[in-house]
Write a protein that holds these residues in place. Sequence first.
Motif, PDB file in Angstrom:
ATOM      1  N   PRO A  31     -33.320  11.196 -13.655  1.00  0.00           N
ATOM      2  CA  PRO A  31     -34.987  10.283 -13.052  1.00  0.00           C
ATOM      3  C   PRO A  31     -35.543   9.891 -12.066  1.00  0.00           C
ATOM      4  O   PRO A  31     -34.403   9.996 -11.446  1.00  0.00           O
ATOM      5  N   VAL A  32     -36.391  10.036 -12.061  1.00  0.00           N
ATOM      6  CA  VAL A  32     -37.445  10.059 -11.331  1.00  0.00           C
ATOM      7  C   VAL A  32     -37.914   8.695 -11.014  1.00  0.00           C
ATOM      8  O   VAL A  32     -38.266   7.489 -12.383  1.00  0.00           O
ATOM      9  N   THR A  39     -36.954   3.256 -12.665  1.00  0.00           N
ATOM     10  CA  THR A  39     -36.472   5.207 -13.429  1.00  0.00           C
ATOM     11  C   THR A  39     -37.835   4.990 -13.963  1.00  0.00           C
ATOM     12  O   THR A  39     -37.547   4.747 -15.285  1.00  0.00           O
ATOM     13  N   PHE A  40     -37.861   6.536 -14.125  1.00  0.00           N
ATOM     14  CA  PHE A  40     -38.556   7.715 -15.468  1.00  0.00           C
ATOM     15  C   PHE A  40     -37.833   8.445 -15.743  1.00  0.00           C
ATOM     16  O   PHE A  40     -38.029   9.005 -14.668  1.00  0.00           O
ATOM     17  N   ASP A  41     -37.398   8.771 -16.690  1.00  0.00           N
ATOM     18  CA  ASP A  41     -36.632   9.457 -17.038  1.00  0.00           C
ATOM     19  C   ASP A  41     -37.317  10.534 -18.447  1.00  0.00           C
ATOM     20  O   ASP A  41     -37.310  10.057 -20.007  1.00  0.00           O
ATOM     21  N   PRO A  42     -38.159  11.552 -18.167  1.00  0.00           N
ATOM     22  CA  PRO A  42     -38.339  12.367 -19.111  1.00  0.00           C
ATOM     23  C   PRO A  42     -37.229  12.801 -20.449  1.00  0.00           C
ATOM     24  O   PRO A  42     -36.765  13.546 -19.920  1.00  0.00           O
ATOM     25  N   ILE A  43     -37.930  13.271 -21.602  1.00  0.00           N
ATOM     26  CA  ILE A  43     -37.327  13.969 -22.289  1.00  0.00           C
ATOM     27  C   ILE A  43     -37.606  14.920 -23.066  1.00  0.00           C
ATOM     28  O   ILE A  43     -38.631  15.163 -23.706  1.00  0.00           O
ATOM     29  N   PHE A  71     -39.785   9.753 -23.470  1.00  0.00           N
ATOM     30  CA  PHE A  71     -39.719   9.448 -22.182  1.00  0.00           C
ATOM     31  C   PHE A  71     -38.852   7.828 -22.211  1.00  0.00           C
ATOM     32  O   PHE A  71     -38.884   7.263 -23.627  1.00  0.00           O
ATOM     33  N   GLU A  72     -38.020   7.999 -21.178  1.00  0.00           N
ATOM     34  CA  GLU A  72     -37.156   6.419 -21.117  1.00  0.00           C
ATOM     35  C   GLU A  72     -37.697   6.093 -19.976  1.00  0.00           C
ATOM     36  O   GLU A  72     -37.293   6.407 -18.992  1.00  0.00           O
ATOM     37  N   ILE A  73     -37.682   4.772 -19.959  1.00  0.00           N
ATOM     38  CA  ILE A  73     -38.289   3.557 -18.705  1.00  0.00           C
ATOM     39  C   ILE A  73     -36.859   2.776 -18.580  1.00  0.00           C
ATOM     40  O   ILE A  73     -36.590   2.188 -19.551  1.00  0.00           O
ATOM     41  N   LYS A  74     -35.873   2.890 -17.533  1.00  0.00           N
ATOM     42  CA  LYS A  74     -35.118   2.128 -17.258  1.00  0.00           C
ATOM     43  C   LYS A  74     -35.318   0.991 -16.026  1.00  0.00           C
ATOM     44  O   LYS A  74     -35.830   1.486 -14.480  1.00  0.00           O
ATOM     45  N   HIS A  75     -35.119  -0.622 -15.968  1.00  0.00           N
ATOM     46  CA  HIS A  75     -34.915  -2.058 -14.877  1.00  0.00           C
ATOM     47  C   HIS A  75     -33.761  -1.210 -14.658  1.00  0.00           C
ATOM     48  O   HIS A  75     -33.346  -2.682 -15.840  1.00  0.00           O
ATOM     49  N   ALA A  76     -33.239  -1.383 -13.542  1.00  0.00           N
ATOM     50  CA  ALA A  76     -32.151  -1.710 -13.317  1.00  0.00           C
ATOM     51  C   ALA A  76     -31.576  -2.943 -13.435  1.00  0.00           C
ATOM     52  O   ALA A  76     -30.377  -3.982 -13.857  1.00  0.00           O
ATOM     53  N   PRO A  77     -32.007  -4.163 -12.357  1.00  0.00           N
ATOM     54  CA  PRO A  77     -31.990  -5.057 -12.386  1.00  0.00           C
ATOM     55  C   PRO A  77     -31.990  -6.415 -13.464  1.00  0.00           C
ATOM     56  O   PRO A  77     -31.008  -6.932 -13.438  1.00  0.00           O
ATOM     57  N   SER A  78     -32.629  -5.906 -14.218  1.00  0.00           N
ATOM     58  CA  SER A  78     -32.791  -6.629 -15.801  1.00  0.00           C
ATOM     59  C   SER A  78     -31.614  -5.841 -16.555  1.00  0.00           C
ATOM     60  O   SER A  78     -31.529  -6.793 -18.092  1.00  0.00           O
ATOM     61  N   HIS A  79     -31.064  -4.918 -16.804  1.00  0.00           N
ATOM     62  CA  HIS A  79     -30.712  -4.086 -17.638  1.00  0.00           C
ATOM     63  C   HIS A  79     -30.882  -3.809 -18.929  1.00  0.00           C
ATOM     64  O   HIS A  79     -31.096  -3.474 -19.679  1.00  0.00           O
TER      65      HIS A  79
END
Length: 418
Positions: A31-32, A39-43, A71-79
């Motif tokens: 992921p970028v 993070t931004f993860d292209p699929i 794509f998938e966008i993840k925000h780790a602090p908020s899960h």
Amino acid sequence: MKKHILAAALLASPIALAHPAFAADKPFGDPVPMADGLTFDPIIDARIRYEAVDQPTVDADAVTARLRAGFEIKHAPSHLSFLVEAEGTLGLNNEYNAFPFALPGSSQRRPGFAVVPDGESIDLNRLQVQYKTKAFALTVGRQRINLDDQRFVGSVGWRQNEQTFDAVRAEATLGPVSLDGTYAIQQDSIFGSEAGPRRSMDGDFVFLNASAKVGPLTAKAFSYLIDYDEAFAFTNSSQTYGARISGSVPLSKAVKLNILASYARQMDMGRNPVNYEADYVAGELGLAVKGFTLTGGYELLGADKAAGKSFQTPLATLHKFNGWADLFLTTPAAGLEDTYVSLAKVFPKVKALPGLNASVVYHEFRSDLGSTKYGTEWDASLGFKVNKVGLLVKFADYNANKFGVDKRILWLQAEVAF
């Protein structure tokens, strides 16, 4: 067509090992990072496949290409995460019947050819929001759901257009206990956007699982409630309750015993016009040593003689079970007994062909009622990677033994995912 089948047989014969298939099931690429904890993860998942069907009444030669992108966008602090993915399938050679059901006016309904259910389509495959921690996950939206070995609920990932569900799914881990519950309102089928009313089926679908570790084994209780809204699907409305035990027991440092045992009871539900009860039984033992796995198994999808109705699993990844020739996607009214043995081998030391694996499987099919011989089948596969591309050769050879007609299928496939 005959030349293709002969070539497949010659290629498969020295394999003499095999069960599942190889595909680009593990995407590559990280992921970028976009910001702190974001993070931004292209699929991208691309697959091209040649499928040749040879049977006495109709043949098929299909070349199809499938692309999934999103794509998938993840925000780790908020899960939290957000995922969107589209899927498109294109027929490069259309000498096949994409729909095994009547569909007036469809150019993809070609009854003069054998069925290859990979219709040309463009679909929204997944659109979901997820909250996930180590102990809990909640997923809302159109999503992929694979439960256990996919015998009752799966994504049918073998077909070009996979099956997804419009659903809410919650998963929790409480010490040694795992809970998994799903409520879905729509089954988005493998037939795609051009399949008319069978593109998707509405209803109320409930999947409940509770499992716990028992030494090296996992014990699970499950229930699957399927209540369709569409009249053509009423006969598949059912309630299924059961349990399974699975896992591996080390016999020595080099040898493992793989175990699977499962039982379920199925009854009609909702507007199903047939009042029936049928049993499901599965048992499997496998011995794994030095990269070889020898497995023997038995599976029963029982029948209710009085009702003329058998155990069905309409939400399963059916291609994984009862032979790759797909003769028993719908359980015959007299039920089905499948006795099988397989030999698989992985070759981790062949550095030139990463992931090299091969398998061979033999099935003997009979009815539950009356012991009718449904025939036998040999299946074989060979898979490996070249750089990041997963390559696969599969072959299925069904011998009807005077029940129906013989059927042979050859698959050649290349896939890459990241």
